[in-house]
Design a protein around this motif. Structure first.
Motif, PDB file in Angstrom:
ATOM      1  N   GLU A  91       6.347   1.817   0.979  1.00 53.82           N
ATOM      2  CA  GLU A  91       6.238   2.036  -0.463  1.00 53.82           C
ATOM      3  C   GLU A  91       7.096   3.217  -0.902  1.00 53.82           C
ATOM      4  O   GLU A  91       7.889   3.119  -1.844  1.00 53.82           O
ATOM      5  CB  GLU A  91       4.781   2.270  -0.860  1.00 53.82           C
ATOM      6  N   GLN A 132       9.305  -1.949   0.374  1.00 58.13           N
ATOM      7  CA  GLN A 132       8.313  -2.961   0.045  1.00 58.13           C
ATOM      8  C   GLN A 132       8.591  -3.589  -1.327  1.00 58.13           C
ATOM      9  O   GLN A 132       8.564  -4.814  -1.479  1.00 58.13           O
ATOM     10  CB  GLN A 132       6.909  -2.350   0.065  1.00 58.13           C
ATOM     11  N   ARG A 139       4.475   1.010  11.929  1.00 56.13           N
ATOM     12  CA  ARG A 139       5.388   0.688  10.828  1.00 56.13           C
ATOM     13  C   ARG A 139       6.679   0.012  11.290  1.00 56.13           C
ATOM     14  O   ARG A 139       7.527  -0.340  10.475  1.00 56.13           O
ATOM     15  CB  ARG A 139       5.721   1.956  10.039  1.00 56.13           C
ATOM     16  N   ASP A 179       7.288   4.762   5.705  1.00 54.17           N
ATOM     17  CA  ASP A 179       6.400   4.294   4.625  1.00 54.17           C
ATOM     18  C   ASP A 179       7.162   3.283   3.765  1.00 54.17           C
ATOM     19  O   ASP A 179       8.150   3.642   3.117  1.00 54.17           O
ATOM     20  CB  ASP A 179       5.965   5.478   3.769  1.00 54.17           C
ATOM     21  N   ASP A 235       1.473  -7.131   2.001  1.00 57.69           N
ATOM     22  CA  ASP A 235       0.612  -5.964   2.150  1.00 57.69           C
ATOM     23  C   ASP A 235       1.385  -4.807   2.779  1.00 57.69           C
ATOM     24  O   ASP A 235       2.591  -4.921   3.056  1.00 57.69           O
ATOM     25  CB  ASP A 235      -0.668  -6.312   2.931  1.00 57.69           C
ATOM     26  N   GLY A 236       0.708  -3.704   2.999  1.00 60.06           N
ATOM     27  CA  GLY A 236       1.373  -2.505   3.490  1.00 60.06           C
ATOM     28  C   GLY A 236       1.918  -2.614   4.899  1.00 60.06           C
ATOM     29  O   GLY A 236       2.719  -1.778   5.325  1.00 60.06           O
ATOM     30  N   ASP A 237       1.519  -3.648   5.630  1.00 58.51           N
ATOM     31  CA  ASP A 237       2.029  -3.882   6.979  1.00 58.51           C
ATOM     32  C   ASP A 237       3.124  -4.948   6.997  1.00 58.51           C
ATOM     33  O   ASP A 237       3.550  -5.369   8.081  1.00 58.51           O
ATOM     34  CB  ASP A 237       0.889  -4.295   7.915  1.00 58.51           C
TER      35      ASP A 237
END
Length: 283
Positions: free
Chosen positions: A217, A222, A102, A215, A254-256
């Protein structure tokens, strides 16, 4: 307006007074705060390099600010130069206790924090170009006014550098596509005020991100980046490693923290590294 004096002393340009390190330290170095030390130097090659060299001996929250950088660096080994006291040139040392995968969100988080702080203190719109540029509007055109560079330092440290053009005049711009807060119509170009706002905003966003175990999110990073990102919704060209070129519509993060590009064939590709060129708005 006062004409610049070229004598070379610390007050050689009366429109660009030096930062007040004592007042900045009093405002930012709080007992329960992130920032533990703040040093302002008159000139250095690179604040990132200087801070990285001392990362092992310094605590998290060390801040190094230069009135002038002579060998400032951006992504892809590009140089960053500007007249003395014309901008914010700083690096911070962070040692986040989050999963390693992360850490890629740190430059994006810094972009969110810098834009948030500058909008509040300068009173001008600042948007984000993926992955690490700060954009302002000058004469109806998008211009780059700042950039971010994050580098690993030691076993557990990350040095995040930030450069922002504050009072650059049109005849001082390094390239035609550059801009500054002054040229974008900022209501304030007081660097002490701007630096306080940026570092306070960075401490807030970083704290939320670390508490959420990195995280993006859960921490809101994000969503905030997507909301302020001028790249999303645009037709883009991505110049990728290996001399590969990808063109399509930038549709998501995206999440990365990678940029998701919708291609002509109907598929998508997540871009994690490369140069992005804004072509036009989609739709």
């Amino acid at each position: 307006m006062t004409s610049p004096n070229t004598s070379g002393g610390p007050w050689s340009d009366l429109e660009r007074p030096p930062l007040n390190a004592r007042v900045l330290s009093q405002a930012l170095l709080l007992p329960d705060g992130l920032w533990r030390s703040l040093d302002v130097v008159r000139s250095t090659g690179s604040t990132n390099s200087d801070l990285a060299a001392r990362a092992a001996e310094l605590p998290e929250g060390a801040v190094l600010v230069a009135e002038e950088q002579t060998s400032g660096r951006g992504r892809l080994d590009r140089t960053w130069s500007a007249p003395a006291r014309s901008g914010l040139f700083l690096s911070v040392l962070l040692k986040p206790d989050v999963p390693p995968h992360r850490l890629g969100w740190l430059p994006l988080l810094t972009g969110v924090a810098a834009a948030t702080g500058l909008v509040k203190a300068a009173g001008t719109d600042v948007s984000l170009k993926w992955p690490n540029d700060l954009l302002v509007t000058v004469d109806g055109e998008e211009r780059k006014a700042g950039g971010i560079l994050a580098e690993r330092a030691g076993e557990d440290g990350v040095v995040v550098g930030l450069g922002v053009n504050v009072s650059l005049r049109a005849d001082e711009l390094p390239v035609p596509t550059a801009g500054s807060l002054l040229l974008a119509g900022a209501v304030s170009t007081d660097r002490d005020t701007l630096l306080r706002a940026v570092l306070r905003s960075l401490a807030d966003w970083y704290g939320a991100w670390v508490r959420a175990d990195g995280d993006p999110e859960a921490s809101g990073v994000q969503a905030a980046y997507a909301a302020g990102c001028a790249t999303l919704g645009r037709r883009v060209r991505a110049d990728l490693p290996g001399e590969r070129v990808l063109e399509g519509d930038a549709v998501a993060l995206d999440g990365d923290g990678r940029l998701v590009v919708a291609t002509e064939g109907g598929g998508t590709e997540a871009v994690g590294a490369g140069d992005i060129v804004h072509l036009r708005a989609t739709g």
